[in-house]
Design an enzyme around this catalytic site. Structure first.
Site, short mmCIF file in Angstrom:
data_model
loop_
_atom_site.label_atom_id
_atom_site.label_comp_id
_atom_site.label_asym_id
_atom_site.label_seq_id
_atom_site.Cartn_x
_atom_site.Cartn_y
_atom_site.Cartn_z
CE1 TYR A 154 102.62 68.88 36.96
CE2 TYR A 154 104.99 69.24 37.17
CZ TYR A 154 104.07 68.61 37.52
OH TYR A 154 104.42 68.23 39.06
CE LYS A 220 90.52 67.72 46.05
NZ LYS A 220 90.35 67.17 47.56
CG ASP A 274 91.60 64.88 49.18
OD1 ASP A 274 91.23 64.05 48.46
OD2 ASP A 274 90.61 65.94 49.79
CG ASP A 298 106.19 66.72 41.13
OD1 ASP A 298 106.40 66.18 41.57
OD2 ASP A 298 105.76 67.73 40.49
#
Ligand code: NAP
Length: 407
Positions: A154, A220, A274, A298
């Site tokens: 972002y 992640k 995930d 998000d």
């Protein structure tokens, strides 16, 4: 902004908020359906304070301009005056703002977060009985997500495919031994130790203050070791450095405590993003406070909001060290603008977060209980009515009145 001389400003001492009984709060009405939901929200918030504090505590709301209304009046999407006032009053509540297309500012919502360094995006997600949902056990969801708000993809560092800058960067990467396709667009993902630690600190402080059972760092890191993986590592580091007596890690629980978390400690764990999506669907009750990077947060916030009945009632806040902006999490829903139709729940519950932030929890409880009761009575706006049987369809303003009647 013409201020009421009886109001005083919020201040901070040693990092702690000091809230006078009579304060002024700037508000941004928002674009599209913003004016409808803002009007309904401020009415509910005002009536709640009157009912609970009987004039002893009071908020005077002052409009500040941003978005289309600001542009029409001042030719600026985010006037300096608005920035100055929010900085001065340290708080604001806002309706949704449309992202202007065809130039100008990229996104006003992102701009506000960056201008005031509102580094934590806080999204509580809880089920209200009676709200139609796609899941079997929405009542098992009781989460609060702390999403880092200033870094990650972002930060807006992106270069178009075939641009001079993309070519320069790809040459530089080649010199580091990384070859990428010549026609690649390139985006940069910065994640800092400073940014990660201050976000995790906010999440842990919240968990301690609100006696939450666990905090989960979502990342992640298996793929992006020096950004996502580092976020997780810095989170554990921060917890050890600053909150050692409050926290126990999952690893320690297994190694030292026979798999059972010791009484009174907050369990600190981490999950790969995930996996976390499926965990939250299958075993949501095993998670409480979540701290995560910007993009994961998000996606996760909207997915979790959908699990308990959608964005129309999901509140949010963007909080920095001294400034906080409370906002509806959905967009402007422009096709319903001016129809007094959409659900004001998201913004009303953002107001509840604002009261909690101010330490005025009695007023929050009153609104949340009345909100829950109104939904149980099946008095709802179109978005919920169309999924329920035997519900009464209310307009935005009527839904606000029904909540007030249930105080
Ligand atoms: P949106 O405005 O959130 O609307 C998408 C759909 O969500 C609506 O058509 C409606 O569904 C439902 N919805 C949204 N708000 C609702 C409410 N209060 N009550 C009931 N249902 C509601 O998303 P968008 O159309 O993608 O975005 C429109 C503009 O908003 C864009 O300019 C975008 O940049 C901006 N935006 C602003 C914010 C913010 O200010 N924080 C956040 C997101 C987007 P149905 O059509 O099914 O009735």
């Amino acid at each position: 902004m013409a201020t009421d001389t009886r109001t005083e400003k919020i201040t901070f001492k040693d990092g702690k908020i000091i809230v006078p009984n009579n304060i002024a709060v700037p508000y941004i009405e928002g674009d599209g359906t913003g004016p409808d939901i803002t009007k309904a929200t401020l009415k509910v918030l005002n009536e709640a304070l009157k009912k609970v504090y009987k004039g002893e505590r009071n908020i005077t709301y002052y409009e500040v301009l941003a978005g289309q209304k600001a542009f029409d009046k001042t030719k600026s999407w985010l006037p300096d005056e608005t920035v100055k006032i929010i900085r001065d009053y340290k708080i604001a509540i806002k309706g949704p703002l449309a992202t202007p297309t065809g130039g100008g500012i990229r996104s006003l919502n992102v701009a506000l977060r960056q201008v005031f360094d509102l580094y934590s995006c806080v999204r509580p997600i809880k089920y209200f009985e009676g709200v139609p949902t796609p899941t079997k056990h929405p009542e098992k969801v009781d989460l609060i997500i702390f999403r880092e708000n200033t870094e990650d993809v972002y930060s807006g560092i992106e270069f178009k495919s075939d641009s001079k800058e993309a070519k320069q960067l790809s040459d530089f990467l080649k010199s580091l031994g990384h070859e990428i396709r010549v026609d690649s667009g390139i985006g940069i993902k910065p994640i800092s130790k400073f940014g990660s630690k201050r976000l995790v600190r906010k999440a842990i402080e919240y968990a301690i203050k609100n006696k939450k059972p666990s905090i989960t760092l979502v990342h992640k890191g298996n793929i992006q070791k020096f950004t996502e993986g580092a976020f997780c590592q810095w989170g554990y580091e921060l917890a050890k450095e600053e909150f050692d007596s409050f926290i126990v890690t999952e690893e320690d629980v297994n190694k030292k405590y026979n798999g059972k978390s010791p009484e009174g400690k907050i369990l600190l764990k981490d999950r790969i993003a995930d996996n976390m999506f499926q965990q939250l669907l299958i075993r949501p009750d095993e998670y409480s406070v979540i701290a995560t990077t910007n993009l994961n947060g998000d996606y996760l916030s909207d997915a979790c909001a959908a699990q308990v009945g959608g964005l129309g009632i999901a509140p949010g806040a963007n909080i920095g060290d001294e400034i906080a902006i409370f906002e509806a999490t959905h967009g402007t829903a422009p096709k319903y603008a001016g129809q007094d139709k959409v659900n004001p729940g998201s913004m009303i519950l953002s107001g509840v977060m604002m009261f909690d932030y101010l330490g005025w929890e009695e007023a929050s409880k009153l609104i949340v209980n009345a909100f829950a009761k109104t939904i149980k009575q099946k008095k709802v706006t179109y978005d919920l009515e169309r999924q329920m049987t035997g519900a009464t369809l209310l307009k935005t303003s009527q839904f606000a009145d029904a909540i007030i009647q249930n105080f």
